[in-house]
Design a protein around this motif. Structure first.
Motif, PDB file in Angstrom:
ATOM      1  N   PRO A 152       4.202  15.828 -20.126  1.00  0.00           N
ATOM      2  CA  PRO A 152       5.632  15.879 -20.472  1.00  0.00           C
ATOM      3  C   PRO A 152       6.527  16.076 -19.246  1.00  0.00           C
ATOM      4  CG  PRO A 152       4.360  17.228 -21.991  1.00  0.00           C
ATOM      5  CD  PRO A 152       3.418  16.824 -20.893  1.00  0.00           C
ATOM      6  N   GLY A 153       7.600  15.294 -19.182  1.00  0.00           N
ATOM      7  CA  GLY A 153       8.554  15.428 -18.100  1.00  0.00           C
ATOM      8  C   GLY A 153       8.216  14.658 -16.842  1.00  0.00           C
ATOM      9  N   TYR A 154       7.036  14.033 -16.805  1.00  0.00           N
ATOM     10  CA  TYR A 154       6.654  13.235 -15.654  1.00  0.00           C
ATOM     11  C   TYR A 154       7.170  11.806 -15.825  1.00  0.00           C
ATOM     12  CZ  TYR A 154       3.646  16.779 -13.486  1.00  0.00           C
ATOM     13  OH  TYR A 154       3.179  17.908 -12.857  1.00  0.00           O
ATOM     14  N   PHE A 155       7.172  11.026 -14.722  1.00  0.00           N
ATOM     15  CA  PHE A 155       7.711   9.674 -14.737  1.00  0.00           C
ATOM     16  C   PHE A 155       6.616   8.638 -14.491  1.00  0.00           C
ATOM     17  CE2 PHE A 155      11.110  12.539 -13.501  1.00  0.00           C
ATOM     18  CZ  PHE A 155      12.153  12.129 -14.314  1.00  0.00           C
ATOM     19  N   ILE A 156       6.894   7.387 -14.858  1.00  0.00           N
ATOM     20  CA  ILE A 156       5.970   6.270 -14.692  1.00  0.00           C
ATOM     21  C   ILE A 156       6.517   5.317 -13.636  1.00  0.00           C
ATOM     22  CG2 ILE A 156       4.911   4.272 -15.811  1.00  0.00           C
ATOM     23  CD1 ILE A 156       5.008   5.845 -18.434  1.00  0.00           C
ATOM     24  N   ALA A 157       5.665   4.908 -12.693  1.00  0.00           N
ATOM     25  CA  ALA A 157       6.069   3.972 -11.644  1.00  0.00           C
ATOM     26  C   ALA A 157       5.344   2.645 -11.806  1.00  0.00           C
ATOM     27  CB  ALA A 157       5.772   4.550 -10.264  1.00  0.00           C
ATOM     28  N   THR A 158       6.073   1.566 -11.596  1.00  0.00           N
ATOM     29  CA  THR A 158       5.512   0.217 -11.654  1.00  0.00           C
ATOM     30  C   THR A 158       5.838  -0.498 -10.347  1.00  0.00           C
ATOM     31  OG1 THR A 158       5.892   0.137 -14.040  1.00  0.00           O
ATOM     32  CG2 THR A 158       5.439  -1.939 -12.934  1.00  0.00           C
ATOM     33  N   THR A 159       4.822  -1.135  -9.760  1.00  0.00           N
ATOM     34  CA  THR A 159       4.990  -1.819  -8.482  1.00  0.00           C
ATOM     35  C   THR A 159       4.564  -3.278  -8.616  1.00  0.00           C
ATOM     36  OG1 THR A 159       4.464   0.251  -7.342  1.00  0.00           O
ATOM     37  CG2 THR A 159       4.429  -1.764  -6.028  1.00  0.00           C
ATOM     38  N   GLY A 165       0.810  -1.206   0.000  1.00  0.00           N
ATOM     39  CA  GLY A 165       0.000   0.000   0.000  1.00  0.00           C
ATOM     40  C   GLY A 165       0.849   1.264   0.000  1.00  0.00           C
ATOM     41  N   SER A 166       1.952   1.255   0.740  1.00  0.00           N
ATOM     42  CA  SER A 166       2.806   2.438   0.823  1.00  0.00           C
ATOM     43  C   SER A 166       3.517   2.720  -0.491  1.00  0.00           C
ATOM     44  CB  SER A 166       3.835   2.254   1.944  1.00  0.00           C
ATOM     45  OG  SER A 166       3.207   2.168   3.202  1.00  0.00           O
ATOM     46  N   LEU A 167       4.070   1.677  -1.127  1.00  0.00           N
ATOM     47  CA  LEU A 167       4.841   1.898  -2.355  1.00  0.00           C
ATOM     48  C   LEU A 167       3.934   2.141  -3.557  1.00  0.00           C
ATOM     49  CD1 LEU A 167       7.148   0.970  -0.518  1.00  0.00           C
ATOM     50  CD2 LEU A 167       8.088  -0.277  -2.479  1.00  0.00           C
ATOM     51  N   ALA A 168       2.785   1.462  -3.623  1.00  0.00           N
ATOM     52  CA  ALA A 168       1.884   1.653  -4.756  1.00  0.00           C
ATOM     53  C   ALA A 168       1.256   3.037  -4.749  1.00  0.00           C
ATOM     54  CB  ALA A 168       0.794   0.583  -4.745  1.00  0.00           C
ATOM     55  N   ALA A 169       1.055   3.610  -3.568  1.00  0.00           N
ATOM     56  CA  ALA A 169       0.428   4.928  -3.462  1.00  0.00           C
ATOM     57  C   ALA A 169       1.409   6.069  -3.654  1.00  0.00           C
ATOM     58  CB  ALA A 169      -0.260   5.074  -2.108  1.00  0.00           C
TER      59      ALA A 169
END
Length: 371
Positions: free
Chosen positions: A276-283, A159-163
């Motif tokens: 633009p310039g934002y990042f993508i996170a995968t958990t 929950g902490s890392l996905a959020a």
């Protein structure tokens, strides 16, 4: 109706709540037969959870009381009225509560102070065509039962890392933990499948605001010990003087298999700010929940990757043990550890780092009482 009759109905509803996976285990959506068919009445329910927690991260060392490391402390009112012909009307009002100081309620993503912060809705339910729910409610996402720690904010590595989204861009988000102004439709279970779609109108007409801030859908499947699910949500952030309006995509998939009471689960989650310039996170998470008699051992390992952002990845481990004194009362212990790369900022259990890249360790013990 006599007082005795009302008491019998309240007891029946309470027993159904405790017996249902959707209530007793903190999971809000898991495909199970409707346990409230033919029952009318209302009941007060909740969780009282408090304990002692120690967190170490770099030069930050904190020892103090924590409310809800085993399960979020809360109380609520749930009611059912049978209308005949397989139709029923239901309501749910639920407030978070901190046992450390007695405060209740919370603040929404729009900075609105709200008392019934967890649930505030009414639903029309049909045995034949499904459920229509109106009001503040859970977003369309997978069952919390996939996470051995049920997504509890005070202690859930997944929950902490996905959020976490603050390192993806200033307006990146996965949205509120409950959705206000929501309208949701869920089908009945058909061949093991259940589908839900949700929308939440913004409710304002200020130029520049999107017409809707949340749209989402989920599909779940249950066949014996096997659970599968997928979801896709879109969250529009509000434009401000310093921040743009960003279309955030939040999607994921998960699976769980019950090996004679031991649940093995996997969950995948992706946060995609479309700007633009934002990042993508995968958990990614692998979890194990192994209840054996009065003992319940749970474990999860989580990996979070931030694409295109060097040294911003994190690992998190969680180990938990519950000793059940009864069906509704337990003593518990939690151990957590977060491993951050040089520029990563992941934390567990509402902790804080002295600087990016710090690792964090957490120890918690407590008492949980359901009622």
């Amino acid at each position: 109706m006599t007082t005795c009759g009302k008491t019998v109905i309240a007891i029946a509803i309470a027993e159904l709540i405790y017996a249902s996976n959707a209530w007793a285990g903190d999971s809000f959506q898991i495909l199970v037969p409707d346990g409230f068919v033919g029952t009318s009445g209302s009941v007060l329910y909740g969780v009282a959870d408090a304990g002692l927690q120690y967190s170490h991260a770099g030069s930050n060392n904190v020892l103090g009381m924590e409310s809800g490391a085993g399960a979020t402390s809360r109380f609520g009112f749930f009611g059912v009225e049978q209308l005949g012909g397989g139709l029923s009307l239901r309501f749910n009002l639920e407030s978070a509560i901190k046992l450390t100081n007695g405060t209740a309620g919370g603040t929404t993503a729009q900075n609105e102070s709200t008392f019934f912060s967890r649930e505030a809705n009414v639903a029309l339910v049909s045995n034949d065509w499904g459920r229509l729910k109106l009001g503040r409610q859970y977003p369309t996402e997978l069952s919390l039962a996939l996470d051995p720690f049920y997504g509890v904010g005070a202690f859930s590595p997944y929950g902490s890392l996905a959020a976490l989204s603050s390192d993806l861009g200033a307006a990146a988000t996965i949205g509120d933990y409950r959705i206000s102004n929501a309208v949701a439709y869920m089908t009945p279970i058909i061949g093991g499948f259940q589908f839900e779609v949700m929308g939440a109108p913004r409710g304002v007409t200020t130029p520049g605001y999107p017409e809707a801030y949340f749209e989402g859908a989920q599909l779940e499947y249950l066949n014996g010990p096997l659970y599968l699910g997928v979801f896709y949500d879109v969250i529009h952030t509000d434009p401000t003087a310093s921040l743009p309006s960003v279309k955030n995509k939040w999607l994921g998939a998960g699976a769980m298999y019950n090996f004679s009471g031991v649940r093995l689960s996997y969950e995948f989650n992706m946060t995609v700010p479309d700007y633009p310039g934002y990042f993508i996170a995968t958990t990614h998470m692998i979890g194990v929940n192994a209840p054996q008699g009065t003992n319940d051992v749970k474990f999860s390992v989580v990996y979070r990757n931030v694409a295109g952002k060097a040294a911003a990845n994190s690992w998190a481990l969680g180990l938990g043990y519950d000793y059940n004194l009864s069906k509704v009362t337990a003593l518990y212990a939690r151990l957590g550890y977060v491993i951050n790369q040089k520029h990563a900022i992941a934390t567990l259990a509402n902790g804080s780092l002295s600087q990016p890249g710090d690792d964090q360790s957490v120890i918690a013990i407590g008492i949980r009482k359901r009622f």
